[in-house]
Design a protein around this motif. Structure first.
Motif, PDB file in Angstrom:
ATOM      1  N   ILE A  72      32.930 -34.035  19.038  1.00 20.90           N
ATOM      2  CA  ILE A  72      32.508 -33.789  17.661  1.00 20.90           C
ATOM      3  C   ILE A  72      30.984 -33.793  17.620  1.00 20.90           C
ATOM      4  N   GLU A  73      30.400 -32.779  17.026  1.00 24.78           N
ATOM      5  CA  GLU A  73      28.946 -32.698  16.945  1.00 24.78           C
ATOM      6  C   GLU A  73      28.413 -33.813  16.046  1.00 24.78           C
ATOM      7  N   THR A  74      27.215 -34.304  16.361  1.00 19.84           N
ATOM      8  CA  THR A  74      26.651 -35.434  15.629  1.00 19.84           C
ATOM      9  C   THR A  74      25.261 -35.123  15.074  1.00 19.84           C
ATOM     10  N   ILE A  75      24.899 -35.892  14.050  1.00 21.93           N
ATOM     11  CA  ILE A  75      23.556 -35.845  13.475  1.00 21.93           C
ATOM     12  C   ILE A  75      23.068 -37.293  13.380  1.00 21.93           C
ATOM     13  N   PRO A  76      22.502 -37.836  14.459  1.00 17.40           N
ATOM     14  CA  PRO A  76      21.989 -39.195  14.369  1.00 17.40           C
ATOM     15  C   PRO A  76      20.763 -39.265  13.463  1.00 17.40           C
ATOM     16  N   LYS A 101      21.508 -32.408  19.439  1.00 20.06           N
ATOM     17  CA  LYS A 101      20.865 -31.188  18.951  1.00 20.06           C
ATOM     18  C   LYS A 101      20.298 -31.322  17.535  1.00 20.06           C
ATOM     19  N   ASN A 102      20.748 -32.328  16.794  1.00 20.93           N
ATOM     20  CA  ASN A 102      20.320 -32.500  15.399  1.00 20.93           C
ATOM     21  C   ASN A 102      19.736 -33.889  15.203  1.00 20.93           C
ATOM     22  N   ILE A 103      18.710 -33.990  14.372  1.00 19.19           N
ATOM     23  CA  ILE A 103      18.130 -35.287  14.005  1.00 19.19           C
ATOM     24  C   ILE A 103      17.879 -35.283  12.500  1.00 19.19           C
ATOM     25  N   GLU A 153      14.631 -28.638  21.001  1.00 18.04           N
ATOM     26  CA  GLU A 153      14.934 -27.619  19.997  1.00 18.04           C
ATOM     27  C   GLU A 153      15.792 -28.242  18.886  1.00 18.04           C
ATOM     28  N   PHE A 154      15.363 -29.385  18.387  1.00 12.53           N
ATOM     29  CA  PHE A 154      16.149 -30.090  17.387  1.00 12.53           C
ATOM     30  C   PHE A 154      16.255 -29.303  16.083  1.00 12.53           C
ATOM     31  N   PHE A 155      17.424 -29.384  15.466  1.00 15.72           N
ATOM     32  CA  PHE A 155      17.658 -28.898  14.110  1.00 15.72           C
ATOM     33  C   PHE A 155      17.396 -30.100  13.208  1.00 15.72           C
ATOM     34  N   ILE A 156      16.369 -30.009  12.366  1.00 15.67           N
ATOM     35  CA  ILE A 156      15.805 -31.185  11.703  1.00 15.67           C
ATOM     36  C   ILE A 156      16.290 -31.294  10.261  1.00 15.67           C
ATOM     37  N   GLY A 157      16.825 -32.466   9.917  1.00 11.61           N
ATOM     38  CA  GLY A 157      17.299 -32.714   8.568  1.00 11.61           C
ATOM     39  C   GLY A 157      16.369 -33.606   7.775  1.00 11.61           C
ATOM     40  N   ALA A 158      16.354 -33.398   6.460  1.00  9.21           N
ATOM     41  CA  ALA A 158      15.519 -34.194   5.557  1.00  9.21           C
ATOM     42  C   ALA A 158      16.352 -34.615   4.354  1.00  9.21           C
TER      43      ALA A 158
END
Length: 300
Positions: A72-76, A101-103, A153-158
């Protein structure tokens, strides 16, 4: 591997994430068993980073375990509270090497609010500064302008709060985060569609995908306490009144909110407070057919 979340958001599909907290200890069997229920029905699992300044297992190691064990993909999440800028960069490089891949960048609560009130808070940067750091690593440099041997190459969340006391101020902060490198937005819980509409009218102009937060209510007492004590939460009286009927009504409300959010062109970010079964039922209860909510550039 594990880039479906980004592809789905950028491809204009309805997207669902669910937030969990790490265990306080090393025992993982129960949390992995719970998260397994989300496989194939969510696009990614968010993992909080010592939420409310309470010490728990690190979000990045747990994210790696979830991806490797469950697929399962994660967003730590990463909080600025616990690391200086050297530690932040080092941990991010390690996260990328582990397949993350995501932060999701957050400032973090002050240690005084948590279970180690005497701990020092670092806060060398805030969430906007953290986003800039991640974007710098994505561009092959560290903060000292040294060239990296292999970039991220992080996909960055805010984060954003649609019910902020000053909407213009919140939009300004969000705009700065996007300019710093944020690629997607996840909001605090929303219960009032009028509040959401006022936020979206301005936030969608920033041209990044938005996932709107939903926190399923478990009781009327919980709704009353959230409404009166938690800054940035606005629960209409009609919803508080409906919560007389308890947890099942809370899930029905969440289904309704998710459908209205989807109609407004946004994804959904569920925050079930450890009740994974509630999240599963809410997701399976979504009644509208899938539809495109963004074009390739992330706009309506």
């Amino acid at each position: 591997m594990y880039n479906n979340f980004k592809s789905k958001l950028k491809g204009g599909q309805f997207t669902v994430t669910v937030e969990i907290s790490s265990p306080k200890g090393t025992y993982l069997n129960q949390i992995l068993q719970d998260i397994r229920e989300l496989k194939d029905i969510v696009d990614a699992v968010n993992i909080c980073d010592n939420p409310m300044a309470n010490m728990r297992m690190g979000s990045i190691p747990l994210a790696h375990i979830i991806q490797e064990t469950l697929g399962i993909e994660t967003i730590p999440h990463m909080a600025c509270r616990d690391r200086n800028i050297i530690g932040i960069q080092s941990e991010l490089l390690g996260a990328w090497a582990l397949g993350i891949k995501n932060i999701f960048a957050v400032t973090g609560d002050a240690p005084a609010k948590g279970d180690h009130p005497g701990a020092a808070g670092i806060f060398e940067v805030d969430s906007k500064g953290l986003i800039k750091i991640i974007d710098t690593l994505n561009n092959g440099k560290d903060l000292a302008n040294n060239t990296l041997k292999g970039s991220t190459e992080f996909f960055i969340g805010a984060a954003a709060n649609p019910a902020a006391e000053s909407l213009d101020g919140e939009i300004k902060k969000l705009e700065e985060k996007v300019l710093s490198g944020a690629n997607f937005i996840q909001t605090q819980p929303v219960y009032d569609m009028d509040v959401l509409d006022r936020f979206l009218e301005k936030a969608l102009l920033l041209d990044v995908p938005i996932l709107v937060g939903i926190m399923p209510l478990k009781s009327q007492r919980m709704a009353i306490n959230f409404n009166s004590r938690v800054e940035g939460v606005n629960i209409p009286l009609k919803i508080i009144d409906r919560m007389k009927r308890g947890r099942r009504e809370g899930m029905e409300i969440s289904w309704e909110l998710a459908e209205e959010i989807r109609e407004r062109g946004c994804g959904v970010h569920l925050m079930p407070l450890g009740d994974i079964e509630a999240a599963v039922q809410i997701i399976k209860g979504l009644r509208l057919p899938a539809k495109k909510v963004h074009d390739a550039s992330g706009t309506l």
